[in-house]
Structures are given as C-alpha cells and as structure tokens.
Design an enzyme around this catalytic site. Structure first.
Site, PDB file in Angstrom:
ATOM      1  N   SER A 227     115.641  17.895  20.805  1.00 55.25           N
ATOM      2  CA  SER A 227     114.300  17.530  21.249  1.00 55.25           C
ATOM      3  C   SER A 227     114.384  16.739  22.559  1.00 55.25           C
ATOM      4  CB  SER A 227     113.585  16.762  20.133  1.00 55.25           C
ATOM      5  OG  SER A 227     112.206  16.653  20.388  1.00 55.25           O
ATOM      6  N   ASP A 453     108.975  26.750  17.132  1.00 59.74           N
ATOM      7  CA  ASP A 453     109.028  25.300  17.289  1.00 59.74           C
ATOM      8  C   ASP A 453     107.673  24.757  17.747  1.00 59.74           C
ATOM      9  OD1 ASP A 453     109.634  22.603  18.176  1.00 59.74           O
ATOM     10  OD2 ASP A 453     111.736  23.196  18.225  1.00 59.74           O
ATOM     11  N   HIS A 483     111.148  22.497  13.915  1.00 60.57           N
ATOM     12  CA  HIS A 483     111.606  21.836  15.131  1.00 60.57           C
ATOM     13  C   HIS A 483     113.127  21.807  15.146  1.00 60.57           C
ATOM     14  CE1 HIS A 483     111.360  19.341  18.597  1.00 60.57           C
ATOM     15  NE2 HIS A 483     111.682  18.211  18.018  1.00 60.57           N
TER      16      HIS A 483
END
Length: 514
Positions: A227, A453, A483
């Site tokens: 991320s 995602d 995610h």
C-alpha cells in the site's frame, strides 16, 4: 482512507515521555556522533505503546523464537544531520534458515501512512515464514507513528466526538461544524506535535530506511512495501537507486496522482469492490440476506446511509452509528474478501436497528480499540499526507467536484471528496503534487497489482512501473479481491514473490495470476 493496522493507560506515560523528548530535543545528541555506526540493542519486545494501539507483547513465532525490539537513532531534521535525534522503533525475527544461506534483512512497511510496523509484522509473521528462511524479517514504526516520535493531536474523548460528526455535510450548518472540527483537530496537532510535523515527509522516512540499512549491516536494501509502503519504496528507489536490492511493491499507490486524483481513484476502487461484494453475495446458493440482486444490495445500502443521515441508530454503547461511521465501516470491510461475511452481518443487523458490527468495523479503520482508546494511526496518517501533499483544497472547490465524485461512487463519493479539506488549515506546507519515484539504475522491483483492490486501484500498478523507469519495474497482475495480493494466499503470486526475494528470479513482465 488509511490502511488499517491494529491505548492502554499504562503506556500513555511512556509515549508522553518520548514525545516530550522529541519536542524539547532531549535525545542523546552529539555533534560528532556517526549514526551509521550505532549498535542496536535488541531485547524482548515490550507491550505496544498507546500510540501503537496497546495490547500484549508479541507472542513467540511458531518455532518458539522470540520477536526482538530495538530503537535506532535518526536525525530529527535530515537537513541538519548533526542536530537533534529521535528514536525509531524496530522489530525483527532472525532468519530461521542456515547462517550460510542468509541474504540479509528484509524490511517491511505495511502502509497507512500511519500504520505501526512493530505491531503489524508479528500479526502477520506466519505469512512470511518462507521468506524468513533466508532473511531477518524487520519492520519499524516510521517517524511520527507509534513509538517513533508519534504525532499527537486530540485525546480519546475528543476523537470519539470527532468521528461521530457528519463528514459529508449537506447544508451550511453542517459544513461549518465539519470545518470547525477539522480546524480544531489540526490546531491540536500543531500544539502537541509542532516540532515533529515538518519532519514526517515520505522523503524523511526513506532516508531513515537507508540509515537502517547501514545500521543493520546490509550493502543493499531488501524491501517489501504494501500500500503506502509502495510509495515509500518508490521514493527510496528514487533517492538511493544504487542501494536497492530485491524489492517487492504490493497493492500499488499510483505515484502520478495528486491528492484529488487519488481520492477520486479510491472512490472508483471502493465502489468497484462494493459492486463485487454485492454480486458475490447474490450469486451464492443460499439467499443473500441483504438483497435479492446486486443492484438491490447497493440500493438498500444507499437507503440505509440516507436514513442514518437523518436518524442514527444505536451502535456500541453509548455511541450511535451515524452515516459517516457506517460508510467508514463498509469501506473497512472491503479491504479483504475475508471481511465480506462481517459486512453482510453488519448490514443485516443495521437494517434491524443494530449498528454494532458496522461501528466495530469503523473503529478498526480509525485505530480505536475495544477499551475506547485510539492509536495514533489517524493523526499520523493526516500529518504525513499533509506534509507530503502540496494542494490545499477549499470548500468551494470540493463542492464543484462533488458531482464527479458522486458519479464515481454513489456510496463513497461525498465521503472521499470532503476528506480533501483535511490539510486546508495544516501548519506545515506540503512538499509537492505527487512523489518522484523515477529510479534509473535501480535493481528490478517486482510491482504487484490486484484487479479488485479498493484502496489502491489496479490502474496504479502500470503507472508505478512506468514511473520507476525502463528496466526497473516488473509488473505482476493478480486477478482477485481485497487490498494486496501476497497475503491473499494465491500460490501463483506467492511463488513469484518468493522466487524473486529468495532466489533472485525475476518473473516475466506482465505475468498474470488468478
């Protein structure tokens, strides 16, 4: 929306002492100290601090080996490397394989920004057991986060009030209340964390990682970023391309977007994930308890949110589930397909007047534990983003953009559009419109994108590959949900990542896993 990681009163004292040292510059500073030569004192890990979320010390690894923690000194201001220092909290699990096969340290950043790596790595340590056969697994609380000179803003009671307020104002009165609340929060951050706020940029954290590499004794930085950790890794590669070892970026941030474009992309990403949830629920053999068709599921959610805007329902006593909390909770459940059953349960309960499950999901997003204590996830998230991002958006600008955000997502559009004013009254100017991640001369970086995602939409994967530059980014696609890709358990993804990190085998560009 921050990527969620995981305050006990006893830990508040330690956090307050650490912050006091940061604000007054009371670290062990020496004009002649060479921070690259410092020796880390690894010891059994303490219980997480208040800012890290509280709780118990990490349990031993499955093979019985302990997690070890240490503190590394780094300059408060990298422009004055001989000045005041701060302590950065580190955690590691030593390699489980033969010493002769050890590659070095593999440093993790799990995202946010604002997530504590010291608490997150042990929570997922078993997922990286294969990588541990040749690496020491290492993570850290980036500056401003957790135990590393944490940004402090409002107290728990003030945060409870803040998160109960309407974050999607519909009229002048609600707009005034929302903006006043934002201004008060930002003012509290400046009052309580004034000295550290200018020094929590991603470029600062990247320089910390290069110092960490040297202190750990590694010639190259081997890295696993997830991320926001992909943005941090990209900035590191830009600043230190010759120091990049084997690196993986998973759940990739689009480095070409400004904050508005990033928020709009998230609106589309979360809406796409909600569409996938609705289609999945209504395709099951048993009846979907929250709708007859995918469109019916989404229509009922929209109706629920409108009703909550007019009249909240009981949540976790004494708080009520508001429209904002419900939206936040729905978003949290979309981070992983494993959470979809909780979303179904939460919606079903909410339709019957019980908001506890959705509120628990919202609390997780905000870093609130079951005792009503908050980690510093949200303050750190805002501080790092506002230090990084140059644009400052006005109310008028947001109002003009609302139709575009609503078109991108009827559910999340308003929520993400209004979030753009978070930095409007921030005490520190932002560094730029978007990060520079160009890294000519870097070793190959494996860039992994997930088509489903919600938080870092798949489209950013190719943008990161292109921005890193020719011969650097190697694209890998996972056709899945949630995610990130590696922690999905997909064998194809894990084989490709493990093959690169453990054996240096770069998979063919644009490999697709499903």
């Amino acid at each position: 929306m921050p990527n969620p990681p995981r305050l006990r009163a006893a830990a508040l004292t330690a956090t307050a002492l650490l912050l006091a040292c940061v604000l007054t510059g009371c670290g062990d500073d020496s004009e002649d100290e060479d921070l690259t030569a410092q020796k880390l004192s690894w010891k059994d890990c303490p219980a997480p601090s208040a800012a890290e979320g509280g709780g118990n010390p990490p349990s031993p690894l499955p093979d019985g080996d302990p997690w070890q923690c240490a503190t590394m000194k780094a300059p408060l201001d990298w422009d004055e490397p001989k000045g005041d220092t701060i302590g950065l909290a580190l955690i590691r699990a030593g390699t489980s394989g033969p010493a002769g096969e050890r590659i070095g340290s593999l440093i993790f950043n799990f995202g946010g920004p604002g997530g504590s790596g010291v608490t997150t790595l042990p929570a997922f340590g078993a997922d990286y057991a294969r990588l541990r056969t040749r690496y020491d697994l290492v993570s850290f609380d980036p500056r401003g986060v957790g135990r590393s000179a944490p940004v402090e803003c409002e107290d728990d009671q003030q945060l409870d009030i803040r998160f109960q307020q309407d974050a999607t104002p519909d009229d002048a009165t609600e707009r005034t209340e929302y903006l006043d609340s934002t201004k008060e929060f930002n003012g509290a951050c400046e009052k309580n964390s004034e000295k550290v706020l200018p020094h929590v940029r991603t470029t600062d954290a990247a320089r910390d990682m290069d110092l960490m590499r040297q202190v750990l004794g590694d010639a190259k930085l081997h890295y696993f970023g997830i991320s926001y950790g992909t943005e941090l890794g990209g900035v590191y590669a830009h600043l230190f391309p010759k120091n990049v070892g084997r690196a993986v970026f998973d759940a990739v941030v689009d480095p070409t977007q400004n904050p508005e474009q990033g928020s709009l992309g998230q609106a589309r990403g979360f809406q796409r994930a909600l569409d996938n949830f609705a289609a999945d629920c209504t395709s099951q053999v048993e009846d979907c308890p929250v709708g007859d068709t995918a469109q019916d599921v989404k229509d009922r959610i929209a109706t629920l949110l409108r009703d909550l805007d007019r009249k909240p329902i009981p949540g976790i006593f004494p708080r009520q589930l508001t429209q904002t909390a419900a939206t936040n909770g729905i978003a949290q459940a979309l981070y992983s397909k494993d959470f979809w059953p909780y979303l179904t349960e939460g919606l079903e309960q909410a339709y019957n007047g019980d908001g506890r499950v959705l509120m628990a999901l919202s609390d997780a997003m905000n870093g609130r534990n079951e005792n009503g204590e908050y980690s510093n996830l949200v303050p750190a998230n805002i501080a790092i983003n506002c230090a990084d991002d140059k644009p400052r958006y006005t109310v008028g600008y947001v109002e003009r953009k609302l139709p575009e955000f609503r078109a991108a997502s009827p559910v999340f559009g308003d929520f993400l559009a209004w979030g753009m004013v978070s930095c409007t009254d921030w005490a520190v100017p932002g560094a730029g419109d978007h990060p520079d991640v160009s890294a000519p001369g870097s070793a190959p970086i494996l860039v992994v994108g997930n088509t489903g995602d919600p938080a870092t939409p798949y489209e950013g994967t190719r943008k990161m590959v292109d921005a890193l530059g020719e011969g650097v980014g190697v694209e890998l696609t996972y056709r899945g949900q949630g995610h990130g890709a590696y922690d999905s358990g997909n064998r194809c993804v894990q084989d490709a990542v493990n093959g690169y990190l453990l054996d240096g085998k770069v998979p063919p560009a644009r490999t697709v896993c499903s």
